[in-house]
Write an enzyme that holds these catalytic residues in place. Sequence first.
Site, PDB file in Angstrom:
ATOM      1  N   LYS A 126       0.876  -1.186   0.000  1.00 37.24           N
ATOM      2  CA  LYS A 126       0.000   0.000   0.000  1.00 37.24           C
ATOM      3  C   LYS A 126       0.906   1.226   0.000  1.00 37.24           C
ATOM      4  O   LYS A 126       2.041   1.163   0.486  1.00 37.24           O
ATOM      5  CB  LYS A 126      -0.870   0.022   1.263  1.00 37.24           C
ATOM      6  CG  LYS A 126      -2.071   0.918   1.156  1.00 37.24           C
ATOM      7  CD  LYS A 126      -3.246   0.166   0.553  1.00 37.24           C
ATOM      8  CE  LYS A 126      -4.436   1.045   0.277  1.00 37.24           C
ATOM      9  NZ  LYS A 126      -5.593   0.235  -0.157  1.00 37.24           N
ATOM     10  N   ASP A 166      -6.963   4.283  -4.524  1.00 36.32           N
ATOM     11  CA  ASP A 166      -7.637   4.147  -3.225  1.00 36.32           C
ATOM     12  C   ASP A 166      -8.243   5.535  -2.975  1.00 36.32           C
ATOM     13  O   ASP A 166      -8.470   6.285  -3.938  1.00 36.32           O
ATOM     14  CB  ASP A 166      -6.642   3.721  -2.122  1.00 36.32           C
ATOM     15  CG  ASP A 166      -7.348   3.274  -0.836  1.00 36.32           C
ATOM     16  OD1 ASP A 166      -7.871   2.155  -0.812  1.00 36.32           O
ATOM     17  OD2 ASP A 166      -7.397   4.062   0.134  1.00 36.32           O
ATOM     18  N   GLY A 237     -20.039   7.134   2.508  1.00 36.51           N
ATOM     19  CA  GLY A 237     -19.087   7.543   1.474  1.00 36.51           C
ATOM     20  C   GLY A 237     -19.862   7.970   0.237  1.00 36.51           C
ATOM     21  O   GLY A 237     -21.099   7.828   0.161  1.00 36.51           O
ATOM     22  N   PHE A 238     -19.142   8.522  -0.719  1.00 37.10           N
ATOM     23  CA  PHE A 238     -19.779   8.869  -2.005  1.00 37.10           C
ATOM     24  C   PHE A 238     -18.768   8.728  -3.123  1.00 37.10           C
ATOM     25  O   PHE A 238     -18.948   9.238  -4.215  1.00 37.10           O
ATOM     26  CB  PHE A 238     -20.327  10.310  -1.956  1.00 37.10           C
ATOM     27  CG  PHE A 238     -19.253  11.361  -1.766  1.00 37.10           C
ATOM     28  CD1 PHE A 238     -18.812  11.698  -0.502  1.00 37.10           C
ATOM     29  CD2 PHE A 238     -18.681  11.997  -2.865  1.00 37.10           C
ATOM     30  CE1 PHE A 238     -17.809  12.654  -0.327  1.00 37.10           C
ATOM     31  CE2 PHE A 238     -17.681  12.958  -2.695  1.00 37.10           C
ATOM     32  CZ  PHE A 238     -17.246  13.284  -1.424  1.00 37.10           C
ATOM     33  N   GLY A 239     -17.690   8.007  -2.844  1.00 38.33           N
ATOM     34  CA  GLY A 239     -16.601   7.893  -3.814  1.00 38.33           C
ATOM     35  C   GLY A 239     -16.749   6.689  -4.714  1.00 38.33           C
ATOM     36  O   GLY A 239     -17.857   6.197  -4.956  1.00 38.33           O
ATOM     37  N   ASN A 240     -15.619   6.201  -5.177  1.00 42.61           N
ATOM     38  CA  ASN A 240     -15.600   5.120  -6.154  1.00 42.61           C
ATOM     39  C   ASN A 240     -16.347   3.873  -5.670  1.00 42.61           C
ATOM     40  O   ASN A 240     -17.163   3.302  -6.391  1.00 42.61           O
ATOM     41  CB  ASN A 240     -14.131   4.805  -6.488  1.00 42.61           C
ATOM     42  CG  ASN A 240     -14.008   3.574  -7.349  1.00 42.61           C
ATOM     43  OD1 ASN A 240     -13.743   2.485  -6.862  1.00 42.61           O
ATOM     44  ND2 ASN A 240     -14.243   3.737  -8.624  1.00 42.61           N
ATOM     45  N   VAL A 241     -16.064   3.436  -4.466  1.00 39.95           N
ATOM     46  CA  VAL A 241     -16.643   2.193  -3.967  1.00 39.95           C
ATOM     47  C   VAL A 241     -18.151   2.356  -3.753  1.00 39.95           C
ATOM     48  O   VAL A 241     -18.955   1.503  -4.160  1.00 39.95           O
ATOM     49  CB  VAL A 241     -15.934   1.749  -2.667  1.00 39.95           C
ATOM     50  CG1 VAL A 241     -16.546   0.458  -2.143  1.00 39.95           C
ATOM     51  CG2 VAL A 241     -14.439   1.563  -2.911  1.00 39.95           C
ATOM     52  N   ALA A 242     -18.541   3.470  -3.130  1.00 36.63           N
ATOM     53  CA  ALA A 242     -19.961   3.748  -2.888  1.00 36.63           C
ATOM     54  C   ALA A 242     -20.726   3.761  -4.217  1.00 36.63           C
ATOM     55  O   ALA A 242     -21.801   3.163  -4.344  1.00 36.63           O
ATOM     56  CB  ALA A 242     -20.108   5.087  -2.169  1.00 36.63           C
ATOM     57  N   TRP A 243     -20.151   4.380  -5.225  1.00 31.65           N
ATOM     58  CA  TRP A 243     -20.786   4.512  -6.540  1.00 31.65           C
ATOM     59  C   TRP A 243     -21.087   3.139  -7.151  1.00 31.65           C
ATOM     60  O   TRP A 243     -22.196   2.867  -7.620  1.00 31.65           O
ATOM     61  CB  TRP A 243     -19.861   5.353  -7.426  1.00 31.65           C
ATOM     62  CG  TRP A 243     -20.175   5.395  -8.880  1.00 31.65           C
ATOM     63  CD1 TRP A 243     -21.189   6.080  -9.483  1.00 31.65           C
ATOM     64  CD2 TRP A 243     -19.442   4.730  -9.924  1.00 31.65           C
ATOM     65  NE1 TRP A 243     -21.135   5.883 -10.841  1.00 31.65           N
ATOM     66  CE2 TRP A 243     -20.073   5.065 -11.139  1.00 31.65           C
ATOM     67  CE3 TRP A 243     -18.317   3.907  -9.958  1.00 31.65           C
ATOM     68  CZ2 TRP A 243     -19.615   4.600 -12.369  1.00 31.65           C
ATOM     69  CZ3 TRP A 243     -17.855   3.439 -11.172  1.00 31.65           C
ATOM     70  CH2 TRP A 243     -18.502   3.786 -12.359  1.00 31.65           C
TER      71      TRP A 243
HETATM   72  P1  NDP Z   1     -12.740   7.751  -2.956  1.00 29.53           P
HETATM   73  O1  NDP Z   1     -11.681   8.758  -2.825  1.00 29.53           O
HETATM   74  O2  NDP Z   1     -13.351   7.521  -4.294  1.00 29.53           O
HETATM   75  O3  NDP Z   1     -13.886   8.032  -1.917  1.00 29.53           O
HETATM   76  C1  NDP Z   1     -13.608   8.013  -0.549  1.00 29.53           C
HETATM   77  C2  NDP Z   1     -14.835   8.377   0.224  1.00 29.53           C
HETATM   78  O4  NDP Z   1     -14.572   8.357   1.628  1.00 29.53           O
HETATM   79  C3  NDP Z   1     -15.280   9.742  -0.081  1.00 29.53           C
HETATM   80  O5  NDP Z   1     -16.653   9.820   0.146  1.00 29.53           O
HETATM   81  C4  NDP Z   1     -14.459  10.488   0.963  1.00 29.53           C
HETATM   82  O6  NDP Z   1     -14.880  11.754   1.175  1.00 29.53           O
HETATM   83  C5  NDP Z   1     -14.664   9.679   2.159  1.00 29.53           C
HETATM   84  N1  NDP Z   1     -13.610   9.896   3.155  1.00 29.53           N
HETATM   85  C6  NDP Z   1     -12.286   9.758   2.996  1.00 29.53           C
HETATM   86  N2  NDP Z   1     -11.629  10.016   4.128  1.00 29.53           N
HETATM   87  C7  NDP Z   1     -12.560  10.343   5.025  1.00 29.53           C
HETATM   88  C8  NDP Z   1     -12.505  10.711   6.371  1.00 29.53           C
HETATM   89  N3  NDP Z   1     -11.340  10.806   7.038  1.00 29.53           N
HETATM   90  N4  NDP Z   1     -13.671  10.949   7.003  1.00 29.53           N
HETATM   91  C9  NDP Z   1     -14.850  10.838   6.359  1.00 29.53           C
HETATM   92  N5  NDP Z   1     -14.959  10.486   5.059  1.00 29.53           N
HETATM   93  C10 NDP Z   1     -13.840  10.252   4.407  1.00 29.53           C
HETATM   94  O7  NDP Z   1     -12.166   6.375  -2.372  1.00 29.53           O
HETATM   95  P2  NDP Z   1     -12.689   4.924  -2.566  1.00 29.53           P
HETATM   96  O8  NDP Z   1     -14.143   4.888  -2.797  1.00 29.53           O
HETATM   97  O9  NDP Z   1     -11.777   4.286  -3.533  1.00 29.53           O
HETATM   98  O10 NDP Z   1     -12.362   4.286  -1.134  1.00 29.53           O
HETATM   99  C11 NDP Z   1     -13.345   4.165  -0.083  1.00 29.53           C
HETATM  100  C12 NDP Z   1     -12.945   3.050   0.860  1.00 29.53           C
HETATM  101  O11 NDP Z   1     -12.894   1.813   0.144  1.00 29.53           O
HETATM  102  C13 NDP Z   1     -11.568   3.189   1.514  1.00 29.53           C
HETATM  103  O12 NDP Z   1     -11.590   2.612   2.792  1.00 29.53           O
HETATM  104  C14 NDP Z   1     -10.683   2.352   0.594  1.00 29.53           C
HETATM  105  O13 NDP Z   1      -9.519   1.916   1.275  1.00 29.53           O
HETATM  106  C15 NDP Z   1     -11.616   1.209   0.296  1.00 29.53           C
HETATM  107  N6  NDP Z   1     -11.339   0.420  -0.896  1.00 29.53           N
HETATM  108  C16 NDP Z   1     -11.148   0.986  -2.106  1.00 29.53           C
HETATM  109  C17 NDP Z   1     -10.927   0.174  -3.218  1.00 29.53           C
HETATM  110  C18 NDP Z   1     -10.785   0.734  -4.579  1.00 29.53           C
HETATM  111  O14 NDP Z   1     -10.597  -0.067  -5.500  1.00 29.53           O
HETATM  112  N7  NDP Z   1     -10.878   2.027  -4.798  1.00 29.53           N
HETATM  113  C19 NDP Z   1     -10.837  -1.259  -3.090  1.00 29.53           C
HETATM  114  C20 NDP Z   1     -11.111  -1.762  -1.769  1.00 29.53           C
HETATM  115  C21 NDP Z   1     -11.327  -0.935  -0.728  1.00 29.53           C
HETATM  116  P3  NDP Z   1     -13.856  12.878   0.799  1.00 29.53           P
HETATM  117  O15 NDP Z   1     -13.447  12.695  -0.628  1.00 29.53           O
HETATM  118  O16 NDP Z   1     -14.736  14.002   1.006  1.00 29.53           O
HETATM  119  O17 NDP Z   1     -12.707  12.787   1.768  1.00 29.53           O
HETATM  120  O1  2IT Z   2      -7.929  -1.528  -0.799  1.00 29.84           O
HETATM  121  C1  2IT Z   2      -7.875  -2.031  -1.929  1.00 29.84           C
HETATM  122  O2  2IT Z   2      -8.019  -3.241  -2.118  1.00 29.84           O
HETATM  123  C2  2IT Z   2      -7.641  -1.138  -3.073  1.00 29.84           C
HETATM  124  N1  2IT Z   2      -7.565   0.062  -2.878  1.00 29.84           N
HETATM  125  C3  2IT Z   2      -7.459  -1.701  -4.446  1.00 29.84           C
HETATM  126  C4  2IT Z   2      -6.042  -2.142  -4.654  1.00 29.84           C
HETATM  127  C5  2IT Z   2      -5.699  -2.589  -6.041  1.00 29.84           C
HETATM  128  O3  2IT Z   2      -4.499  -2.896  -6.233  1.00 29.84           O
HETATM  129  O4  2IT Z   2      -6.535  -2.653  -6.925  1.00 29.84           O
END
Ligand code: NDP
Ligand code: 2IT
Length: 446
Positions: A126, A166, A237-243
């Site tokens: 990571k 991430d 959340g509202f980011g990639n995973v939530a979407w």
């Molecule tokens: P994004 O950047 O797309 O979205 C992250 C989300 O979490 C946003 O809504 C963000 O809000 C919010 N967030 C981040 N930090 C905080 C905080 N300290 N307090 C409150 N809200 C917070 O990231 P992802 O969707 O990719 O990641 C979300 C989770 O999923 C993480 O735990 C990540 O490790 C995990 N994950 C991601 C994977 C991936 O492939 N992307 C795979 C597996 C797990 P804001 O942008 O406003 O900070």
């Molecule tokens: O937490 C995770 O599993 C990720 N952010 C994805 C890692 C990856 O290499 O695709």
Amino acid sequence: MNEYVEKLMADVKAKNPGEPEFHQAVEEVLESLTVVLERHTEYSSQKILERMIEPERVIMFRVPWMDDQGEIHINRGYRIEMNSAIGPYKGGLRFHPSVTLGILKFLAFEQVFKNALTTLPMGGGKGGSDFDPKGKSDNEIMRFCQSFMIELYRHIGPNTDVPAGDIGVGAREIGYLYGQYKRLKNESTGVLTGKGISWGGSLIRPEATGFGVVYFAKEMLKTRDTDFDGKIVAVSGFGNVAWGAVQKVTELGGKVVTLSGPDGFVYDPEGIKGEKIDYMLKLRASNKDAVEDYAKEFKVEFFAGKKPWGVKVDVALPCATQNEIYEEDAKELVKNGCMCVCEGANMPTTIEGYKVFTEAGILYAPGKASNAGGVATSGLEMSQNSMRLPWPREEVDKRLHEIMTRIHNTCITTAEKFGTPGNYVNGANIAAFLKVADAMLDQGLV
Ligand code: NDP
Ligand code: 2IT
């Protein structure tokens, strides 16, 4: 916990001070492993856990960059190369002001176990930076990514270490990072995953983590003879995973009624679907770090400074960040009749929260099992890159679905075999540990 495990935990705390999230991640795994260590003494005599807890390599570096006004900023960059027993280091990069060495060590540690569960040959790593993308221009983000890669490039490679996205790192950042890597190495390889479709990316990778979480939750619900049809779902959340998760729940007939950000949560009783799902992409791309705009756009309620766990739902999918469900939140969910908590984020539930779910007997899956679809599809992207042959959408989605079902079954059968039927935490930790530990034993003292 037995004496050996207690001593190990005390050593971890003494040797890694000021890293509470890392301690938490290790403690959760150690609690699950007590029974395994009793049945198989070779793991303790060969000091397998002591080795797993110590990263194979930690890289920390300076990332200087210039903002649009000409001011210079210095951030700290990291890559934790945790364990390569079953394949090249693999795991995301996180850009968020909360990033520290301890946060990335917890994530790298979890990643080793998660990647082992995918059945694909990937070790764990990571990385990231305390850089805050909030309010930055596109050009600033690009300059930061380029500076970050000027150091990182010498440590990674398609057969060595393959980063991905991430929090704060999505398709745009991967593009800038990849472009800079290519200039420095003069090579087009699968050194990063989450790439654009026209330059080596895999179809479904953007959706994969969220889709995978819902495929996993579907299998969990099946064990109670039910499915997503008509279920009310809370997503944080509202980011990639939530979407990705919102899309798949909606497709399977469920209704997602919440999203959240650091500013609070929105409650949309009509359900988040259609154009509202597309709007989530705008929110994420706006770099504003807030969900309140959703409430204004669609005229729904916004609860400032609150988390969505007090809303009455059947299923909860925490998809924001670590430690967002504390003991009180877990009690609230259980009290309101929630039957299934399936983690999209990494370690969103505290150990106390997890105990509330276990005692209440509701379905609960840890992120290292339920969110493995993201990295699994990264593994599929690596396969396609090696073959230089892209797979169609249906092929990748089918493989993702199969992998998530297999991980679910592995958790169930392993938990049962080791005396805690239905405990996904034990199932995931034990199955993953055995795979990595046996690979390490095979490879001698490394
Ligand atoms: P994004 O950047 O797309 O979205 C992250 C989300 O979490 C946003 O809504 C963000 O809000 C919010 N967030 C981040 N930090 C905080 C905080 N300290 N307090 C409150 N809200 C917070 O990231 P992802 O969707 O990719 O990641 C979300 C989770 O999923 C993480 O735990 C990540 O490790 C995990 N994950 C991601 C994977 C991936 O492939 N992307 C795979 C597996 C797990 P804001 O942008 O406003 O900070
Ligand atoms: O937490 C995770 O599993 C990720 N952010 C994805 C890692 C990856 O290499 O695709």
